[in-house]
Write a protein that holds these residues in place. Structure first.
Motif: not given
Length: 466
Positions: A65-71
């Motif tokens: 439940p958090s920001v867990s990916y970056l592209n």
């Protein structure tokens, strides 16, 4: 984890501040959000099991439940883009393989840490379907996944959908099937193929629009000046539908026929080239009218309603003084003269005698160049006679008697002749027509032995220069 979330937010804000629509103009994109790992695909043996509960997030999905990916991705042309995705997760739901006819089971492997780095080649179908909002896509790639204490390389493929609710911001979803090449077990857990879901925001950026007209520099023919889309970013200051670079009058609305210039009088000559922009006239006269048709524009025609030659300002040749010599040939058009003297009067011997009769009565103060008061009417009379013969030239000569020294008398005669000449010039006689000279006591006309004779020798004479 707390610090990682802050990092994701900072990167996202930076992207949001600098982003624009991604394509050949705006090649970069950054996406971030949450990811979900579904391990059911490693357990299912039947095709129907693979898809029957594809979106059963409650039972099968592992979500942090958090920001867990970056592209981060870059457009490379022809609807293709290439990017790199980093993701993290916690595995609390792991689907064990089916044993015999028994159904697969879901267990908690003990909060396994999940890390993945993947390269993604993405193809967008947005241009093919002609949409500017709905952006379906397909992607392939490969990566590496750290699953608990185990690691595995994967080959990936999947589908995605982005909804662009602003030019540079979209809501995106991507589902990626990851096929693992490692069967390492982390206690009683098979690290195998799985599906990873990604949902978040995408910001696209990298385009440059120097003049801020909404047309990117690479497509803007005038990148330094704000303009219109129909003119490839070039301006049309006067709004006449002709871009400035092709408009001969960019600040005044005009017609295509006049190269963007106005023609108020409708004579077919643009105002900028029309010497009479308010009145119609022929091109030969720079747009000015010629009422009498003598080839001279009215504004330059002294007689606009009567034909006349250009040499006479558009008026017929007159003979104002009636001497038979037209004014154009008459050197004295306001004084009656003779044809032989080009319209000017000829100076007769009688006129010369009259001048000298007056000249003899010119009186000076004793030993000086200054006139006595009673002499001014005489000088006025001489001036009036000279004005009757405007082309005739005269010599003013001064003479003295023999009283006094010769050099003094020479200077005195010069000064008195010069004084008469300057009086005449000051009263309207052309200086080109006059000369003056003093002869001192060298040319007496009477005896210097008597007072009367000496008075006669003190004189001024006017002679005609032929």
């Amino acid at each position: 984890m707390k610090h990682l979330n802050k990092l994701f937010v900072a990167v996202a804000l930076l992207a949001g501040l600098s982003s624009q629509a991604q394509d050949s103009n705006n090649p970069w994109a950054i996406s971030f959000g949450v990811n979900a790992v579904d391990t059911r695909f490693s357990a299912a043996s039947k095709l129907e099991d693979q898809f029957s509960e594809f979106f059963n997030a409650k039972d099968h999905w592992n979500i942090l439940p958090s920001v867990s990916y970056l592209n981060v991705s870059k457009y490379v042309g022809s609807n293709f883009s290439f990017g790199v995705t980093g993701s993290i997760n916690k595995i609390k739901k792991f689907v064990n393989p089916r044993i015999g006819d028994a159904d697969y089971t879901v267990v908690n492997p003990g909060d396994l840490s999940y890390y993945a780095v993947d390269g993604v080649i993405n193809y967008s179908f947005m241009n093919l379907i002609g949409s500017k909002v709905i952006d379906p896509s397909a992607h392939i790639g490969g990566g590496y996944t750290w699953f608990g204490d185990a690691s595995a390389g994967t080959v990936n493929g999947g589908l995605g959908l982005t909804f662009w609710f602003a030019e540079n911001v979209g809501l995106s979803y991507r589902a990626t099937y990851k096929h693992s090449f490692d069967d390492t077990r982390t206690p009683d857990v098979d690290v195998a193929s799985h599906v990873q879901h990604f949902a978040g925001l995408t910001f696209k950026f990298g385009g440059k629009d120097t003049d801020g007209d909404g047309i990117y520099d690479k497509d803007d023919a005038c990148p330094e000046v704000a303009g219109l889309k129909q003119f490839n970013g070039c301006p049309d200051n006067d709004g006449d539908g002709i871009e400035n670079s092709k408009d001969a009058c960019p600040d005044e609305a005009g017609s295509v026929e006049m190269n963007g210039c106005p023609d108020k009088d409708g004579d077919g000559i643009a105002d900028k080239d029309d010497a009479c922009p308010e009145v119609a006239g022929p091109k030969a006269l720079n747009g000015c009218p010629d009422t009498d048709g003598d080839g001279i524009a009215d504004k330059n025609d002294k007689c606009p309603d009567v034909k006349g030659p250009k040499e006479n300002g558009g008026c017929p040749w007159p003979d104002r003084d009636g001497d038979g010599v037209l004014d154009k040939d008459d050197k004295c058009p306001d004084v009656k003269g003779t044809v032989a003297n080009n319209g000017c009067p000829e100076v007769s011997d009688e006129v010369v005698k009259r001048l000298n009769d007056y000249a003899k009565t010119i009186l000076f103060d004793t030993g000086k160049f200054s006139f006595q008061k009673q002499t001014f009417p005489v000088l006025e009379a001489i001036t009036a006679i000279l004005k009757e013969y405007p082309t005739a030239k005269f010599s003013i000569e001064g003479h003295t008697d023999n009283v006094g020294k010769a050099d003094f008398n020479q200077k005195l005669s010069d000064g008195r002749a010069n004084a008469v000449k300057h009086y005449l010039i000051d009263n309207g006689i052309d200086p080109f027509r006059l000369t003056s000279k003093g002869f001192g006591m060298d040319n007496p006309i009477d005896t210097n032995k008597t007072a009367k004779g000496r008075a006669n020798n003190r004189r001024v004479e006017v002679k005609l220069v032929k």
